[in-house]
Design a protein around this motif. Structure first.
Motif, PDB file in Angstrom:
ATOM      1  N   HIS A   1       0.835  -1.205   0.000  1.00 53.56           N
ATOM      2  CA  HIS A   1       0.000   0.000   0.000  1.00 53.56           C
ATOM      3  C   HIS A   1       0.872   1.259   0.000  1.00 53.56           C
ATOM      4  CE1 HIS A   1      -2.960   2.955   1.572  1.00 53.56           C
ATOM      5  NE2 HIS A   1      -3.738   2.295   0.749  1.00 53.56           N
ATOM      6  N   ASP A   2       1.916   1.280   0.828  1.00 50.94           N
ATOM      7  CA  ASP A   2       2.818   2.438   0.862  1.00 50.94           C
ATOM      8  C   ASP A   2       3.449   2.689  -0.500  1.00 50.94           C
ATOM      9  OD1 ASP A   2       2.391   2.725   3.607  1.00 50.94           O
ATOM     10  OD2 ASP A   2       4.165   1.526   4.128  1.00 50.94           O
ATOM     11  N   ARG A   3       3.880   1.629  -1.128  1.00 51.14           N
ATOM     12  CA  ARG A   3       4.565   1.775  -2.416  1.00 51.14           C
ATOM     13  C   ARG A   3       3.598   2.247  -3.507  1.00 51.14           C
ATOM     14  NH1 ARG A   3       9.091  -1.887  -2.935  1.00 51.14           N
ATOM     15  NH2 ARG A   3       9.490  -0.774  -4.860  1.00 51.14           N
ATOM     16  N   LEU A   4       2.363   1.723  -3.510  1.00 55.51           N
ATOM     17  CA  LEU A   4       1.392   2.126  -4.532  1.00 55.51           C
ATOM     18  C   LEU A   4       0.865   3.536  -4.303  1.00 55.51           C
ATOM     19  CD1 LEU A   4      -0.657  -1.160  -4.965  1.00 55.51           C
ATOM     20  CD2 LEU A   4       1.063  -0.207  -6.512  1.00 55.51           C
TER      21      LEU A   4
ATOM     22  N   GLY B   1      -7.892  -8.010  -8.165  1.00 54.44           N
ATOM     23  CA  GLY B   1      -6.828  -9.019  -8.069  1.00 54.44           C
ATOM     24  C   GLY B   1      -5.710  -8.802  -9.067  1.00 54.44           C
ATOM     25  N   SER B   2      -5.499  -7.543  -9.448  1.00 53.93           N
ATOM     26  CA  SER B   2      -4.503  -7.280 -10.488  1.00 53.93           C
ATOM     27  C   SER B   2      -3.166  -6.772  -9.950  1.00 53.93           C
ATOM     28  CB  SER B   2      -5.064  -6.286 -11.505  1.00 53.93           C
ATOM     29  OG  SER B   2      -5.356  -5.061 -10.882  1.00 53.93           O
ATOM     30  N   ILE B   3      -2.985  -6.766  -8.623  1.00 54.97           N
ATOM     31  CA  ILE B   3      -1.718  -6.324  -8.042  1.00 54.97           C
ATOM     32  C   ILE B   3      -0.890  -7.559  -7.690  1.00 54.97           C
ATOM     33  CG2 ILE B   3      -0.604  -5.018  -6.200  1.00 54.97           C
ATOM     34  CD1 ILE B   3      -3.255  -3.473  -5.879  1.00 54.97           C
ATOM     35  N   ARG B   4       0.344  -7.552  -8.129  1.00 53.02           N
ATOM     36  CA  ARG B   4       1.264  -8.661  -7.840  1.00 53.02           C
ATOM     37  C   ARG B   4       2.574  -8.120  -7.307  1.00 53.02           C
ATOM     38  NH1 ARG B   4       0.166 -13.740 -10.985  1.00 53.02           N
ATOM     39  NH2 ARG B   4      -1.891 -13.385 -11.830  1.00 53.02           N
ATOM     40  N   VAL B   5       3.206  -8.937  -6.480  1.00 53.25           N
ATOM     41  CA  VAL B   5       4.588  -8.703  -6.057  1.00 53.25           C
ATOM     42  C   VAL B   5       5.324  -9.979  -6.428  1.00 53.25           C
ATOM     43  CG1 VAL B   5       6.167  -8.337  -4.128  1.00 53.25           C
ATOM     44  CG2 VAL B   5       3.996  -7.112  -4.192  1.00 53.25           C
ATOM     45  N   GLY B   6       6.261  -9.844  -7.350  1.00 54.06           N
ATOM     46  CA  GLY B   6       6.898 -11.040  -7.897  1.00 54.06           C
ATOM     47  C   GLY B   6       5.867 -11.786  -8.719  1.00 54.06           C
TER      48      GLY B   6
ATOM     49  N   ALA C   1       6.754  -4.974   1.262  1.00 49.15           N
ATOM     50  CA  ALA C   1       7.251  -4.989  -0.121  1.00 49.15           C
ATOM     51  C   ALA C   1       8.528  -4.163  -0.182  1.00 49.15           C
ATOM     52  CB  ALA C   1       6.202  -4.440  -1.066  1.00 49.15           C
ATOM     53  N   PRO C   2       9.569  -4.600   0.556  1.00 51.29           N
ATOM     54  CA  PRO C   2      10.809  -3.822   0.547  1.00 51.29           C
ATOM     55  C   PRO C   2      11.524  -3.955  -0.789  1.00 51.29           C
ATOM     56  CG  PRO C   2      11.144  -5.864   1.750  1.00 51.29           C
ATOM     57  CD  PRO C   2       9.687  -5.803   1.377  1.00 51.29           C
ATOM     58  N   PRO C   3      12.228  -2.914  -1.206  1.00 52.82           N
ATOM     59  CA  PRO C   3      13.015  -3.038  -2.433  1.00 52.82           C
ATOM     60  C   PRO C   3      14.021  -4.164  -2.275  1.00 52.82           C
ATOM     61  CG  PRO C   3      12.877  -0.756  -1.715  1.00 52.82           C
ATOM     62  CD  PRO C   3      12.303  -1.593  -0.628  1.00 52.82           C
ATOM     63  N   PRO C   4      14.300  -4.922  -3.276  1.00 56.89           N
ATOM     64  CA  PRO C   4      14.026  -4.704  -4.696  1.00 56.89           C
ATOM     65  C   PRO C   4      12.678  -5.241  -5.150  1.00 56.89           C
ATOM     66  CG  PRO C   4      15.443  -6.603  -4.489  1.00 56.89           C
ATOM     67  CD  PRO C   4      15.218  -6.057  -3.086  1.00 56.89           C
ATOM     68  N   ALA C   5      11.908  -5.879  -4.261  1.00 55.33           N
ATOM     69  CA  ALA C   5      10.566  -6.330  -4.666  1.00 55.33           C
ATOM     70  C   ALA C   5       9.754  -5.100  -5.042  1.00 55.33           C
ATOM     71  CB  ALA C   5       9.889  -7.067  -3.516  1.00 55.33           C
ATOM     72  N   ARG C   6       8.888  -5.268  -6.042  1.00 56.98           N
ATOM     73  CA  ARG C   6       8.061  -4.127  -6.419  1.00 56.98           C
ATOM     74  C   ARG C   6       6.688  -4.604  -6.805  1.00 56.98           C
ATOM     75  NH1 ARG C   6      10.927  -2.866 -12.149  1.00 56.98           N
ATOM     76  NH2 ARG C   6      10.022  -4.661 -13.144  1.00 56.98           N
ATOM     77  N   PRO C   7       5.679  -3.838  -6.403  1.00 58.53           N
ATOM     78  CA  PRO C   7       4.319  -4.151  -6.810  1.00 58.53           C
ATOM     79  C   PRO C   7       4.123  -3.856  -8.291  1.00 58.53           C
ATOM     80  CG  PRO C   7       4.344  -2.632  -4.940  1.00 58.53           C
ATOM     81  CD  PRO C   7       5.735  -2.753  -5.455  1.00 58.53           C
ATOM     82  N   VAL C   8       3.444  -4.757  -8.962  1.00 56.66           N
ATOM     83  CA  VAL C   8       3.145  -4.599 -10.385  1.00 56.66           C
ATOM     84  C   VAL C   8       1.640  -4.678 -10.538  1.00 56.66           C
ATOM     85  CG1 VAL C   8       3.448  -5.601 -12.673  1.00 56.66           C
ATOM     86  CG2 VAL C   8       5.339  -5.630 -11.046  1.00 56.66           C
ATOM     87  N   ILE C   9       1.080  -3.788 -11.355  1.00 55.65           N
ATOM     88  CA  ILE C   9      -0.358  -3.801 -11.615  1.00 55.65           C
ATOM     89  C   ILE C   9      -0.584  -4.328 -13.022  1.00 55.65           C
ATOM     90  CG2 ILE C   9      -2.436  -2.397 -11.829  1.00 55.65           C
ATOM     91  CD1 ILE C   9      -1.169  -0.485  -9.815  1.00 55.65           C
TER      92      ILE C   9
END
Length: 93
Positions: free
Chosen positions: A47-50, A66-71, A82-90
């Motif tokens: 949530h913070d990252r988005l 259901g369109s948000i993914r991490v990895g 979701a600490p870097p380097p992981a990143r949320p992808v929509i």
């Protein structure tokens, strides 16, 4: 005999030897008040990252779809770390 602010007892004068024994820290010991251990900031959540790029309404719409993914994992909790380097992808709807 107390030395170094109550940190060390010197028994040499009492027993004829120069052995130093660590003393127990007291509650009034100023050395205990300063903790030099750095505190780590909590890892940012999905949530913070988005929230950096999207409005709350858009985040909720993507989350419900259901369109948000991490990895390769679909996000089921926006408060998951979701600490870097992981990143949320929509993904598209």
């Amino acid at each position: 005999m107390l030395l170094a602010g109550g940190r060390t007892l010197l028994f040499g004068h009492l027993f004829g030897c120069g052995v130093r024994v660590p003393a127990a820290a007291s509650e009034d010991d100023p050395m205990d008040e300063h903790d030099d251990t750095p505190e780590l900031a909590p890892a940012p959540t999905v949530h913070d990252r988005l929230r950096t790029y999207l409005s709350e309404e858009r985040i909720q719409a993507h989350f419900k779809a259901g369109s948000i993914r991490v990895g390769d994992q679909v996000v089921t909790d926006l408060n998951q770390p979701a600490p870097p380097p992981a990143r949320p992808v929509i993904l598209p709807f």
